[in-house]
Design an enzyme around this catalytic site. Sequence first.
Site, PDB file in Angstrom:
ATOM      1  N   ASP A 147      39.190  36.893  31.418  1.00 36.95           N
ATOM      2  CA  ASP A 147      38.862  37.067  32.816  1.00 36.95           C
ATOM      3  C   ASP A 147      38.462  35.765  33.882  1.00 36.95           C
ATOM      4  O   ASP A 147      37.475  35.158  33.656  1.00 36.95           O
ATOM      5  CB  ASP A 147      37.831  38.179  33.113  1.00 36.95           C
ATOM      6  CG  ASP A 147      37.692  38.844  34.246  1.00 36.95           C
ATOM      7  OD1 ASP A 147      38.576  38.543  35.164  1.00 36.95           O
ATOM      8  OD2 ASP A 147      36.906  39.954  34.115  1.00 36.95           O
ATOM      9  N   ASP A 148      39.393  35.628  34.751  1.00 34.98           N
ATOM     10  CA  ASP A 148      39.511  34.478  35.499  1.00 34.98           C
ATOM     11  C   ASP A 148      39.435  32.907  34.801  1.00 34.98           C
ATOM     12  O   ASP A 148      38.836  32.082  35.203  1.00 34.98           O
ATOM     13  CB  ASP A 148      38.032  34.436  36.444  1.00 34.98           C
ATOM     14  CG  ASP A 148      38.241  35.386  37.431  1.00 34.98           C
ATOM     15  OD1 ASP A 148      39.263  36.204  37.702  1.00 34.98           O
ATOM     16  OD2 ASP A 148      37.416  35.287  38.548  1.00 34.98           O
ATOM     17  N   CYS A 182      42.766  40.251  38.656  1.00 39.07           N
ATOM     18  CA  CYS A 182      42.444  41.025  37.292  1.00 39.07           C
ATOM     19  C   CYS A 182      42.920  42.454  37.254  1.00 39.07           C
ATOM     20  O   CYS A 182      43.641  42.703  36.312  1.00 39.07           O
ATOM     21  CB  CYS A 182      40.866  41.108  37.300  1.00 39.07           C
ATOM     22  SG  CYS A 182      40.282  41.584  38.656  1.00 39.07           S
ATOM     23  N   ARG A 224      45.959  43.943  34.405  1.00 41.41           N
ATOM     24  CA  ARG A 224      45.391  44.639  33.261  1.00 41.41           C
ATOM     25  C   ARG A 224      46.332  45.938  33.498  1.00 41.41           C
ATOM     26  O   ARG A 224      46.898  46.285  32.346  1.00 41.41           O
ATOM     27  CB  ARG A 224      44.013  45.328  33.594  1.00 41.41           C
ATOM     28  CG  ARG A 224      43.016  44.315  33.060  1.00 41.41           C
ATOM     29  CD  ARG A 224      41.482  44.569  33.691  1.00 41.41           C
ATOM     30  NE  ARG A 224      40.840  43.558  32.945  1.00 41.41           N
ATOM     31  CZ  ARG A 224      40.638  42.494  33.202  1.00 41.41           C
ATOM     32  NH1 ARG A 224      41.376  41.524  34.027  1.00 41.41           N
ATOM     33  NH2 ARG A 224      39.644  41.370  32.432  1.00 41.41           N
ATOM     34  N   LYS A 270      36.181  45.321  29.398  1.00 44.94           N
ATOM     35  CA  LYS A 270      36.542  45.770  30.858  1.00 44.94           C
ATOM     36  C   LYS A 270      37.799  46.471  31.358  1.00 44.94           C
ATOM     37  O   LYS A 270      38.892  46.221  30.681  1.00 44.94           O
ATOM     38  CB  LYS A 270      36.473  44.447  31.753  1.00 44.94           C
ATOM     39  CG  LYS A 270      36.869  44.566  33.328  1.00 44.94           C
ATOM     40  CD  LYS A 270      36.894  43.218  34.072  1.00 44.94           C
ATOM     41  CE  LYS A 270      37.430  43.216  35.380  1.00 44.94           C
ATOM     42  NZ  LYS A 270      37.456  42.086  36.017  1.00 44.94           N
ATOM     43  N   HIS A 284      38.464  48.416  34.616  1.00 44.01           N
ATOM     44  CA  HIS A 284      38.830  48.043  36.043  1.00 44.01           C
ATOM     45  C   HIS A 284      40.022  48.728  36.340  1.00 44.01           C
ATOM     46  O   HIS A 284      40.857  47.757  36.804  1.00 44.01           O
ATOM     47  CB  HIS A 284      38.465  46.656  36.113  1.00 44.01           C
ATOM     48  CG  HIS A 284      38.373  46.036  37.426  1.00 44.01           C
ATOM     49  ND1 HIS A 284      38.640  44.953  37.832  1.00 44.01           N
ATOM     50  CD2 HIS A 284      37.923  46.870  38.583  1.00 44.01           C
ATOM     51  CE1 HIS A 284      38.102  44.699  39.339  1.00 44.01           C
ATOM     52  NE2 HIS A 284      37.620  46.013  39.712  1.00 44.01           N
ATOM     53  N   HIS A 310      34.609  35.153  34.234  1.00 44.37           N
ATOM     54  CA  HIS A 310      34.459  35.629  35.641  1.00 44.37           C
ATOM     55  C   HIS A 310      32.980  35.426  35.940  1.00 44.37           C
ATOM     56  O   HIS A 310      32.012  35.765  35.292  1.00 44.37           O
ATOM     57  CB  HIS A 310      34.887  37.034  35.684  1.00 44.37           C
ATOM     58  CG  HIS A 310      35.113  37.625  36.923  1.00 44.37           C
ATOM     59  ND1 HIS A 310      33.980  37.716  37.888  1.00 44.37           N
ATOM     60  CD2 HIS A 310      36.285  38.017  37.534  1.00 44.37           C
ATOM     61  CE1 HIS A 310      34.780  38.243  38.978  1.00 44.37           C
ATOM     62  NE2 HIS A 310      35.903  38.554  38.841  1.00 44.37           N
ATOM     63  N   ASP A 323      43.978  36.787  32.859  1.00 46.59           N
ATOM     64  CA  ASP A 323      44.592  37.790  33.664  1.00 46.59           C
ATOM     65  C   ASP A 323      44.835  36.889  35.108  1.00 46.59           C
ATOM     66  O   ASP A 323      45.519  37.896  36.105  1.00 46.59           O
ATOM     67  CB  ASP A 323      43.313  39.088  34.217  1.00 46.59           C
ATOM     68  CG  ASP A 323      42.029  38.466  34.550  1.00 46.59           C
ATOM     69  OD1 ASP A 323      42.037  37.037  34.853  1.00 46.59           O
ATOM     70  OD2 ASP A 323      41.148  39.296  35.027  1.00 46.59           O
ATOM     71  N   ASN A 324      44.262  35.908  35.443  1.00 46.98           N
ATOM     72  CA  ASN A 324      44.754  35.141  36.647  1.00 46.98           C
ATOM     73  C   ASN A 324      44.163  33.914  36.490  1.00 46.98           C
ATOM     74  O   ASN A 324      43.591  33.409  35.414  1.00 46.98           O
ATOM     75  CB  ASN A 324      44.099  35.685  37.812  1.00 46.98           C
ATOM     76  CG  ASN A 324      42.634  36.055  37.740  1.00 46.98           C
ATOM     77  OD1 ASN A 324      42.371  37.389  37.986  1.00 46.98           O
ATOM     78  ND2 ASN A 324      41.635  35.147  37.984  1.00 46.98           N
ATOM     79  N   LYS A 354      43.511  31.819  41.687  1.00 47.46           N
ATOM     80  CA  LYS A 354      43.648  33.296  41.761  1.00 47.46           C
ATOM     81  C   LYS A 354      43.871  33.750  43.201  1.00 47.46           C
ATOM     82  O   LYS A 354      43.321  33.169  44.141  1.00 47.46           O
ATOM     83  CB  LYS A 354      42.199  33.644  41.414  1.00 47.46           C
ATOM     84  CG  LYS A 354      41.886  35.249  41.351  1.00 47.46           C
ATOM     85  CD  LYS A 354      40.568  35.617  40.926  1.00 47.46           C
ATOM     86  CE  LYS A 354      40.019  37.076  41.342  1.00 47.46           C
ATOM     87  NZ  LYS A 354      38.544  37.267  40.614  1.00 47.46           N
TER      88      LYS A 354
END
Length: 555
Positions: free
Chosen positions: A22-23, A60, A64, A117, A119, A204, A308-309, A376
């Site tokens: 994540d991030d 994110c 996903r 996660k 989300h 993240h 994710d980014n 991002k």
Amino acid sequence: MPDTPDGPGRNGRPNVLVVLADDLGFSDIGCYGSEIPTPHLDRLAGRGLAMRQFYNTARCSPSRASLLTGLHPHQTGVGILTNDDGPAGYPGRLNDRCVTMAELLGDAGYSTGLVGKWHLTGSIHQPDDAWPTRRGFDYFYGTLAGAGSYYDPVTLTEGETPLPQTPEDFYLTTALGERAEDFVRAQADRDAPFFLYLALTAPHWPLHAPAEAVERHRGRYDAGWDELRAARFARQRSSGLADDSWSLSPRDEGVVAWDEVADADWQARRMEVYAAQVELMDAAVGRVVAALEDTGELDRTLVLFLSDNGGCAEEIEPGWVDELPSTPYNTPLRTRSGQRVRRGNDPTVTPGPEESFATYGVPWANLSNTPFREYKHWVHEGGIATPMIVHWPDGGLTSGWVDEPHQLPDVLATVLEVTGASYPAERAGRPVLPASGRSMLGAWRGAAATDEHTLYFEHEGNSAIRTGRWKLVRKHAEEWELFDLSTDRSELTDLAAAHPDLVRDLAARYESWAGSHGVKPREPILAANRGGPSPLIRPFTSSRPRHGADGPGRG
């Protein structure tokens, strides 16, 4: 169907493990140039392959949604985040026109688990049809929301049951690794192959990591971002990731040179905590890989690792969480011991412990995305380029670097080819949109592409199309830029003025795709939501001027 060893009831079908960070920026793990120790991921890459040109969707929740469904995120109902931006925008939850990887593999006889996660719904306290337990996952342990405390995460849930306050020694990344390990070990006595989606929240923000983990990185960032960006790029060149056509983008124009920095110790501390988060993320992956080895499943498990980014340049304004009119960060108002939580990037507050809630900001995100520019949210390379590691010894894959460009919808197409599962025209009595992806298995086995694979991107009005060596890209409310990625992967020389016919052709192709794939115009969404950045997120100056009302937000 690949020729793989059979287990009881497996019929040669491999397990599938998808690990999503994540991030995490393009250069944040060792094999992609980082100084952060990531031995477990580096080992997977060294014994498998890694992709130079794999892309996410710059945020994110959309990433996903795309990863799990094989669609572009706009088609799934999750075009931005999990807020309902209707009627002008997206509902912010998985709709009934998509089908998830868990649903497809479950239908094919796989055991399915999600640890981490989700989300993908705005209903984070009350189960709805977009909860993971209702979208194909037999087992779920993790969080429904994003951007929360690592020590006492809000919406921590097992199945559909909210979990009580966490114990004193709890740390989310470690807990997710332990639960994922338990899931793998529990499959050893079962006949069916399994699909495990390990959706880590690290790294993240907030910058949260145990003191002993942060201490291992003490002094690592004292040289500052300029020297460290150059060192990462040198390692990328040395490893063969970056070839001679790649250039290191200039330092973000909104960032001063390291020798001009005030509060250098605090700035270095921010990145020390981030590095600890990445190291602990790698350790969590290592636990799962060890469980696969111990149970004899590693060689017949397709393992994918990606982010994710790109690195996140968001800066949070200082203040107290318990003084906010709402709790936008999904974090407790106070720590478990009753201390107030100080949000934002305040040089008087040391990041890392439970009572802090900070980000690492623009300059370190610029390091994370070495050698690219932007972050991002944007669909320039810094926002969408991700590490992509593939490990599957029984799969007959090539090794080293794979250069063929691919993006998130291609993951499901590949998993379906690998497992032999089918993609339906309808499921549970409802029609399903046709999948958008193309399998990567041929590229992973060394086959040359037979035709061009055109890639499309849109997030918050930021748009791009890539076909072959050409990429047309723009920020919301700005003009198109054209880059030749075969000679300019870092997007430093805009060729739009030199190739107006090509710009018109690619722009028309992009608009046709956007119209047929559910992309919502940005302006009505901004108007309906009154636009503008969150008052809690400080806007920043990116490496090229931005216009319009957009600003960063949570994700």
